[in-house]
Scaffold this motif. Structure first.
Motif, PDB file in Angstrom:
ATOM      1  N   ALA A 152     -59.578 -29.076  46.826  1.00  0.00           N
ATOM      2  CA  ALA A 152     -59.203 -28.664  48.178  1.00  0.00           C
ATOM      3  C   ALA A 152     -59.116 -27.152  48.305  1.00  0.00           C
ATOM      4  CB  ALA A 152     -57.861 -29.301  48.550  1.00  0.00           C
ATOM      5  N   LEU A 153     -58.551 -26.503  47.288  1.00  0.00           N
ATOM      6  CA  LEU A 153     -58.455 -25.053  47.232  1.00  0.00           C
ATOM      7  C   LEU A 153     -58.833 -24.613  45.823  1.00  0.00           C
ATOM      8  CD1 LEU A 153     -54.967 -24.680  48.954  1.00  0.00           C
ATOM      9  CD2 LEU A 153     -57.195 -24.291  50.038  1.00  0.00           C
ATOM     10  N   GLU A 154     -59.015 -23.326  45.625  1.00  0.00           N
ATOM     11  CA  GLU A 154     -59.366 -22.836  44.287  1.00  0.00           C
ATOM     12  C   GLU A 154     -58.292 -23.209  43.272  1.00  0.00           C
ATOM     13  OE1 GLU A 154     -60.454 -18.652  41.973  1.00  0.00           O
ATOM     14  OE2 GLU A 154     -60.154 -18.684  44.151  1.00  0.00           O
ATOM     15  N   ALA A 155     -57.032 -23.255  43.721  1.00  0.00           N
ATOM     16  CA  ALA A 155     -55.925 -23.543  42.811  1.00  0.00           C
ATOM     17  C   ALA A 155     -55.398 -24.967  42.929  1.00  0.00           C
ATOM     18  CB  ALA A 155     -54.784 -22.562  43.067  1.00  0.00           C
ATOM     19  N   LEU A 156     -56.006 -25.806  43.779  1.00  0.00           N
ATOM     20  CA  LEU A 156     -55.461 -27.137  44.022  1.00  0.00           C
ATOM     21  C   LEU A 156     -56.550 -28.198  44.035  1.00  0.00           C
ATOM     22  CD1 LEU A 156     -53.163 -29.076  44.878  1.00  0.00           C
ATOM     23  CD2 LEU A 156     -53.674 -28.446  47.253  1.00  0.00           C
ATOM     24  N   ALA A 157     -56.382 -29.223  43.182  1.00  0.00           N
ATOM     25  CA  ALA A 157     -57.294 -30.369  43.153  1.00  0.00           C
ATOM     26  C   ALA A 157     -56.507 -31.626  43.504  1.00  0.00           C
ATOM     27  CB  ALA A 157     -57.927 -30.521  41.774  1.00  0.00           C
ATOM     28  N   LEU A 158     -57.077 -32.475  44.371  1.00  0.00           N
ATOM     29  CA  LEU A 158     -56.461 -33.734  44.767  1.00  0.00           C
ATOM     30  C   LEU A 158     -57.254 -34.883  44.167  1.00  0.00           C
ATOM     31  CD1 LEU A 158     -55.832 -32.923  48.531  1.00  0.00           C
ATOM     32  CD2 LEU A 158     -54.249 -32.617  46.599  1.00  0.00           C
ATOM     33  N   ARG A 159     -56.539 -35.948  43.714  1.00  0.00           N
ATOM     34  CA  ARG A 159     -57.210 -37.021  42.985  1.00  0.00           C
ATOM     35  C   ARG A 159     -56.683 -38.392  43.411  1.00  0.00           C
ATOM     36  NH1 ARG A 159     -55.302 -33.327  38.514  1.00  0.00           N
ATOM     37  NH2 ARG A 159     -57.012 -31.867  38.193  1.00  0.00           N
ATOM     38  N   VAL A 160     -57.585 -39.380  43.433  1.00  0.00           N
ATOM     39  CA  VAL A 160     -57.200 -40.776  43.671  1.00  0.00           C
ATOM     40  C   VAL A 160     -58.041 -41.652  42.758  1.00  0.00           C
ATOM     41  CG1 VAL A 160     -56.485 -40.431  46.065  1.00  0.00           C
ATOM     42  CG2 VAL A 160     -58.866 -41.016  45.565  1.00  0.00           C
ATOM     43  N   GLY A 161     -57.568 -42.884  42.505  1.00  0.00           N
ATOM     44  CA  GLY A 161     -58.330 -43.776  41.645  1.00  0.00           C
ATOM     45  C   GLY A 161     -57.830 -45.201  41.734  1.00  0.00           C
ATOM     46  N   VAL A 162     -58.543 -46.089  41.052  1.00  0.00           N
ATOM     47  CA  VAL A 162     -58.184 -47.506  41.038  1.00  0.00           C
ATOM     48  C   VAL A 162     -58.580 -48.109  39.696  1.00  0.00           C
ATOM     49  CG1 VAL A 162     -60.392 -48.186  42.070  1.00  0.00           C
ATOM     50  CG2 VAL A 162     -58.427 -49.707  42.265  1.00  0.00           C
ATOM     51  N   LEU A 163     -57.726 -49.034  39.188  1.00  0.00           N
ATOM     52  CA  LEU A 163     -58.014 -49.797  37.972  1.00  0.00           C
ATOM     53  C   LEU A 163     -58.151 -51.258  38.374  1.00  0.00           C
ATOM     54  CD1 LEU A 163     -55.840 -47.371  37.177  1.00  0.00           C
ATOM     55  CD2 LEU A 163     -56.116 -48.358  34.914  1.00  0.00           C
ATOM     56  N   GLY A 164     -59.276 -51.874  38.008  1.00  0.00           N
ATOM     57  CA  GLY A 164     -59.591 -53.205  38.497  1.00  0.00           C
ATOM     58  C   GLY A 164     -58.735 -54.319  37.947  1.00  0.00           C
ATOM     59  N   VAL A 165     -58.777 -54.554  36.626  1.00  0.00           N
ATOM     60  CA  VAL A 165     -58.111 -55.705  36.036  1.00  0.00           C
ATOM     61  C   VAL A 165     -56.598 -55.643  36.230  1.00  0.00           C
ATOM     62  CG1 VAL A 165     -57.591 -56.879  33.865  1.00  0.00           C
ATOM     63  CG2 VAL A 165     -59.934 -56.187  34.379  1.00  0.00           C
ATOM     64  N   SER A 166     -56.007 -54.472  36.024  1.00  0.00           N
ATOM     65  CA  SER A 166     -54.554 -54.342  36.146  1.00  0.00           C
ATOM     66  C   SER A 166     -54.100 -54.125  37.584  1.00  0.00           C
ATOM     67  CB  SER A 166     -54.052 -53.196  35.263  1.00  0.00           C
ATOM     68  OG  SER A 166     -54.689 -51.982  35.616  1.00  0.00           O
ATOM     69  N   GLU A 167     -55.027 -54.040  38.513  1.00  0.00           N
ATOM     70  CA  GLU A 167     -54.720 -53.924  39.935  1.00  0.00           C
ATOM     71  C   GLU A 167     -53.766 -52.770  40.214  1.00  0.00           C
ATOM     72  OE1 GLU A 167     -53.299 -57.689  41.252  1.00  0.00           O
ATOM     73  OE2 GLU A 167     -55.221 -58.702  40.952  1.00  0.00           O
ATOM     74  N   GLN A 168     -54.139 -51.593  39.732  1.00  0.00           N
ATOM     75  CA  GLN A 168     -53.340 -50.392  39.967  1.00  0.00           C
ATOM     76  C   GLN A 168     -54.114 -49.399  40.824  1.00  0.00           C
ATOM     77  OE1 GLN A 168     -50.859 -48.776  36.641  1.00  0.00           O
ATOM     78  NE2 GLN A 168     -52.077 -50.155  35.393  1.00  0.00           N
ATOM     79  N   VAL A 169     -53.376 -48.683  41.669  1.00  0.00           N
ATOM     80  CA  VAL A 169     -53.939 -47.562  42.402  1.00  0.00           C
ATOM     81  C   VAL A 169     -53.244 -46.303  41.916  1.00  0.00           C
ATOM     82  CG1 VAL A 169     -54.621 -48.870  44.437  1.00  0.00           C
ATOM     83  CG2 VAL A 169     -52.313 -47.930  44.297  1.00  0.00           C
ATOM     84  N   THR A 170     -53.976 -45.196  41.882  1.00  0.00           N
ATOM     85  CA  THR A 170     -53.438 -43.956  41.340  1.00  0.00           C
ATOM     86  C   THR A 170     -53.718 -42.799  42.281  1.00  0.00           C
ATOM     87  OG1 THR A 170     -55.458 -43.334  40.145  1.00  0.00           O
ATOM     88  CG2 THR A 170     -53.934 -44.812  39.001  1.00  0.00           C
ATOM     89  N   GLY A 171     -52.903 -41.765  42.150  1.00  0.00           N
ATOM     90  CA  GLY A 171     -53.110 -40.548  42.918  1.00  0.00           C
ATOM     91  C   GLY A 171     -52.392 -39.402  42.263  1.00  0.00           C
ATOM     92  N   GLY A 172     -52.831 -38.190  42.554  1.00  0.00           N
ATOM     93  CA  GLY A 172     -52.170 -37.047  41.938  1.00  0.00           C
ATOM     94  C   GLY A 172     -52.786 -35.738  42.385  1.00  0.00           C
ATOM     95  N   ALA A 173     -52.306 -34.654  41.768  1.00  0.00           N
ATOM     96  CA  ALA A 173     -52.777 -33.317  42.110  1.00  0.00           C
ATOM     97  C   ALA A 173     -52.735 -32.438  40.874  1.00  0.00           C
ATOM     98  CB  ALA A 173     -51.917 -32.717  43.215  1.00  0.00           C
ATOM     99  N   GLY A 174     -53.638 -31.455  40.857  1.00  0.00           N
ATOM    100  CA  GLY A 174     -53.670 -30.485  39.781  1.00  0.00           C
ATOM    101  C   GLY A 174     -53.545 -29.083  40.348  1.00  0.00           C
ATOM    102  N   PHE A 175     -52.705 -28.265  39.715  1.00  0.00           N
ATOM    103  CA  PHE A 175     -52.472 -26.899  40.162  1.00  0.00           C
ATOM    104  C   PHE A 175     -52.920 -25.938  39.061  1.00  0.00           C
ATOM    105  CE2 PHE A 175     -49.359 -29.779  41.941  1.00  0.00           C
ATOM    106  CZ  PHE A 175     -49.432 -29.515  43.302  1.00  0.00           C
ATOM    107  N   HIS A 176     -53.723 -24.945  39.445  1.00  0.00           N
ATOM    108  CA  HIS A 176     -54.297 -24.018  38.472  1.00  0.00           C
ATOM    109  C   HIS A 176     -54.019 -22.592  38.911  1.00  0.00           C
ATOM    110  CE1 HIS A 176     -57.558 -21.620  36.595  1.00  0.00           C
ATOM    111  NE2 HIS A 176     -57.347 -22.430  35.580  1.00  0.00           N
ATOM    112  N   ALA A 177     -53.416 -21.807  38.035  1.00  0.00           N
ATOM    113  CA  ALA A 177     -53.116 -20.407  38.333  1.00  0.00           C
ATOM    114  C   ALA A 177     -53.367 -19.578  37.086  1.00  0.00           C
ATOM    115  CB  ALA A 177     -51.672 -20.249  38.793  1.00  0.00           C
ATOM    116  N   GLY A 178     -54.480 -18.876  37.063  1.00  0.00           N
ATOM    117  CA  GLY A 178     -54.817 -18.067  35.895  1.00  0.00           C
ATOM    118  C   GLY A 178     -55.004 -18.916  34.662  1.00  0.00           C
ATOM    119  N   ARG A 179     -54.195 -18.653  33.645  1.00  0.00           N
ATOM    120  CA  ARG A 179     -54.291 -19.385  32.391  1.00  0.00           C
ATOM    121  C   ARG A 179     -53.413 -20.640  32.355  1.00  0.00           C
ATOM    122  NH1 ARG A 179     -53.070 -14.862  28.061  1.00  0.00           N
ATOM    123  NH2 ARG A 179     -51.742 -14.080  29.730  1.00  0.00           N
ATOM    124  N   PHE A 180     -52.654 -20.880  33.430  1.00  0.00           N
ATOM    125  CA  PHE A 180     -51.735 -22.012  33.478  1.00  0.00           C
ATOM    126  C   PHE A 180     -52.303 -23.150  34.325  1.00  0.00           C
ATOM    127  CE2 PHE A 180     -49.070 -18.355  32.562  1.00  0.00           C
ATOM    128  CZ  PHE A 180     -48.235 -18.831  31.569  1.00  0.00           C
TER     129      PHE A 180
END
Length: 248
Positions: A193-221
């Motif tokens: 979404a932004l240079e420092a922000l990634a948005l994520r979603v996903g699904v696992l079939g057999v275990s019937e799970q949905v997932t979501g999350g975000a990643g934040f990146h700033a320099g070396r961190f």
């Protein structure tokens, strides 16, 4: 991203697919914690460290990349501990890696058992910077834990594809097969979404799970957070933090 990580290349490749370590050009350190279904006895914590060997040849380490992972799951009643050492090497569009784990399973009042598991992985850029294939075989030697019912460490094969239609979008699909269980299909999407922000979603079939999350990146961190929801068992949460060391 629904645990679709067999094609990724970062310090966490040490546990997801060791071949992905091969693209690291600087030493990296990461820590992570996971809680499953809001139950404290199902906590996992870990540390991962990876470093290139030798000076860079072009954009790749001359002698490959080596990594070490420490992991603990459980509580004093039941726990699993793992120390893993991995190595990966890249040539052209192909990466290969090997890993060895020393595993310990302990149950209060019953003692502990140890085993050594060997694993191999590979990644290939089918279309440079666009389409990546990855495969990982965990515990290829079917490490033996106990004589009772011939108990062994699970042997798991994962294979998947990662497609990047644009620089901001990554589409992942993966199949995981435990030799003792049915295959599980997974899929995930990452959007930068932004240079420092990634948005994520996903699904696992057999275990019937949905997932979501975000990643934040700033320099070396880098900090990543994810949550997953199981239709019967409820919420799980995951967080990790990483730091990349730069050359002087």
């Amino acid at each position: 991203m629904g645990n679709t990580a067999v094609t990724l290349s970062d310090v966490w490749a040490l546990g997801n697919n060791v071949a992905g370590l091969s693209q690291l050009t600087r030493p990296e350190v990461g820590v992570y914690a996971e809680n499953r279904f809001l139950i404290s006895s199902l906590n996992t914590v870990g540390l991962a460290v990876a470093s290139p060997l030798g000076r860079l040849t072009g954009e790749e380490p001359r002698y490959g990349v080596v990594g070490l992972e420490l992991q603990r799951f459980g509580d004093k009643l039941y726990n699993e501990q793992r120390v893993g050492l991995g190595y990966a090497y890249r040539t052209g569009v192909m990466s290969v890696g090997v890993r060895a784990d020393v595993l310990q399973v302990a149950i209060e009042g019953l003692g502990s058992r140890r085993a050594v598991a060997a694993s191999v992985g590979a990644q290939a850029e089918l279309i440079p910077r666009k389409l990546v294939f990855g495969a990982y075989l965990y515990n290829l030697n079917q490490a033996h834990l106990a004589e009772y019912e011939d108990e062994r460490v699970p042997t798991v094969l994962k294979a998947g594809l990662s497609y990047r239609p644009t620089e901001k979008v990554m589409l992942n699909a993966e199949v995981e097969k435990d030799v003792d269980h049915a295959a599980d299909f997974r899929a995930g999407v990452e959007y930068q979404a932004l240079e420092a922000l990634a948005l994520r979603v996903g699904v696992l079939g057999v275990s019937e799970q949905v997932t979501g999350g975000a990643g934040f990146h700033a320099g070396r961190f880098r900090v990543d957070y994810a949550a997953s929801w199981h239709s019967s068992l409820g919420l799980s949460q995951h967080i990790s933090a990483g730091f990349r060391l730069e050359a002087k």
